[in-house]
Structure formats: structure tokens, C-alpha cells
Design an enzyme around this catalytic site. Sequence first.
Site, PDB file in Angstrom:
ATOM      1  CG  ASP A 125      -2.017   0.995   1.169  1.00 43.22           C
ATOM      2  OD1 ASP A 125      -2.180   1.633   0.114  1.00 43.22           O
ATOM      3  OD2 ASP A 125      -2.741   1.154   2.175  1.00 43.22           O
ATOM      4  CG  ASP A 128      -3.404   3.849  -3.532  1.00 44.40           C
ATOM      5  OD1 ASP A 128      -4.280   3.095  -3.973  1.00 44.40           O
ATOM      6  OD2 ASP A 128      -3.573   4.581  -2.554  1.00 44.40           O
ATOM      7  CD  GLU A 129      -5.583  -0.819  -1.562  1.00 41.75           C
ATOM      8  OE1 GLU A 129      -5.271  -1.581  -0.624  1.00 41.75           O
ATOM      9  OE2 GLU A 129      -6.599  -0.095  -1.545  1.00 41.75           O
TER      10      GLU A 129
END
EC number: 2.7.7.7
Length: 366
Positions: free
Chosen positions: A14, A108-109
Site C-alpha cells: 500500500d 496505489d495498492e
Amino acid sequence: MSNDLPIRKIIHVDMDAFYASVEQMDNPELKGKAIAVGGGGKRGVVSAASYEARKFGVKSAMAGRLAAKLCPELIFVRPHFERYTEISKKIRKIFYDYTDLVEPLSLDEAYLDVTKNKKGNPSASLIAKEIRERILDEVGLTASAGISINKFIAKVASDYNKPNGQKTVNPEEVLEFLEQLDIRKFYGVGKVTAEKMYQKGIFTGMDLKQKSLEYLDENFGKSGRYYYYIVRGIHNSEVKPHRTRKSLAAERTFSENLSSEVFMLEKLERIAEEISRRLLKSKVAGKTLTLKIKYSDFTLQTRSKTLPYYISDKDVILETAKGLLYQEKLNNSVRLLGISMSNLNTEKKKKPEVKKSVSVQLRFEF
């Protein structure tokens, strides 16, 4: 865990305050300052906040006006989604150096299954550390990671030592970790559910574990079964490299509240055009259209219609949305309209998942 369950080594990576961190990286003048991506203007909403801003209580999905009130020094920055996508692709390229089993959740993860990996490294913890170091060296951003035996625990663990940290929950530590965990930290337990659990004396994983399956089914509906199994460390969902898209949505917040359906038609047409463009780009179509209406008092209403056929054409989407708009009288003036398409032609029927009992006996290198 019991020997008949598949044992996996899962990493959840993350990125730390991704949008805001990209803006600070690209503009050195913003480094160390409280910034909010989006949120500018009278009706703006914060998309992301830097850690400097979060100290003041600023967070994503917060109204820009409230964010500015909480943090008078807050700097609002216009989002640059093309740039975020570009950076995200660089990060994913690093992931693929270790495994092809990468399941992105957003820009983003992502989840990585490194049970068998391209480096032949038996330690998922060391792989996560190496990945985070490479992201910092090659991209210039920090990331956090959670490492454990399944996706649920890995995701919870990734938030444990943020920012720029990682947490490993070994197989023999799983049950104790979950028992001591604040119920608010359980992925899938939202604010409303947490409050309901508090009222019923459920504050930690241990409290949740004391409740029977029947009790959880009765009090939390379909989610009850999910809570029953995750607190026992059971979550058998595999890392899926090609995640099936389940819905597409677009919405618009208006600079002024709209009081009549007539004034909303032009806005609705633009939203329908955007949804159609996304559907065609993704080469999918949907049967269920949902109209989202947020009123000036922030109450939310949805109206849905399922068609007997798949649609992606703008005109058909618009006509269906207009029908829903005129379906009943508006409760108040409107500040936001949105359209989502679900029941897509990419969805497959799932086979029922077989749950198995768990006992923590297994040890292996993590």
C-alpha cells in the site's frame, strides 16, 4: 492453520498517501507541507491528504471547506491522474519481477502471492522489504506492506506500521493477532457496523470470536458469516491477477444546487457520455443502471433498473437514467448526480466456497 488448507504467502503493498506523495515529489516546494489533492472550490471534495495534513484530521472524501477549517495552512492541489497512472505502472513493473500473481486493487495498492516466486526467496518478509526499497530507489516514494497467510490479514497488517513500514503476521501468530485487534481495524467493518458492534459489546477480535455463527447471521445479515470466519483466520480468496470488473461509475458535484429535473438533464447527459466512453474502452456492457442522487442536506438516494439486455450506448444509458430521475419527485434540491453500471457481462457465477476448521499448528518460513 490446518494442514488441509492451502498455505499461501501473501503481501499487501500500500503506497503511503499516494496522490499527495506524488505531488510532493514532483513539486519540492510542497514537501513537508500540509496538502490536499482536490477539494478546492466551494463544493470540492478531498481525494487525498498528505501525512502533514492528516495530523489535523484532514482525510479523503472530506469536504474541502471542512478540511480548510481544520487546517488553515492547507494547500489544495489539482489532481493529475495521468501522472498517478504513470507512476503506478512503474510500481507494478517492480511487482512483476517477483511474481505474476499480482492483483491490483487501485493505483496505489495490490496483493502479491509470493508462495512461489521468481526470485526463489522463501521469505515473504524479505521480498516485501526488497520491493519497498526498490520503490523508494527507483520511483522515489515510500510504501508500506503487510505479510501473512491470506489477503485479509495481509491487508490489515499493511496499515499497522504506516507510513514506510511493514508488518508480518506469521501462521502461528494469526489467531492471537486477530483476537487482540480493535474491531475498527477489521477490513470490511465500516464505521456504522463498528458502532453497532460496540453497542453489542464487541470491541475486539476476541469479543467477536465469542459470538456464534447464528448470532452473527441474525444481527449482521450476510456479512455475519464473513465476520465469523475472518476472525478465525479463514479467508481462502486467491490472488487474482485479472480481477473481474463488477461496476463502472461516474458522478458530478454541482457548483450550485439544482432544484428541478429540467436543469439536471444536461448534467446527466455528460455523465452518461462518460460512462459510455468507459464501458466501450473496457469493452464491457451492463444490465443494471443505478442513479445516485445526493441532496443539498447530504442525504443520499439511489434508484436502479435492471434491463433484459446489456447496454453501453450513451443514448440508451441516458434514457434509462432520465426514466429513473422522473420516477418519483425529488426530496430536495440536488448537489450531486451519478450513474453506475453493474451486472456486467464480465461477471461469472461463483461456486460456493467450502469453509474448513482452523487450528494453529503449522510453522514455516515467512
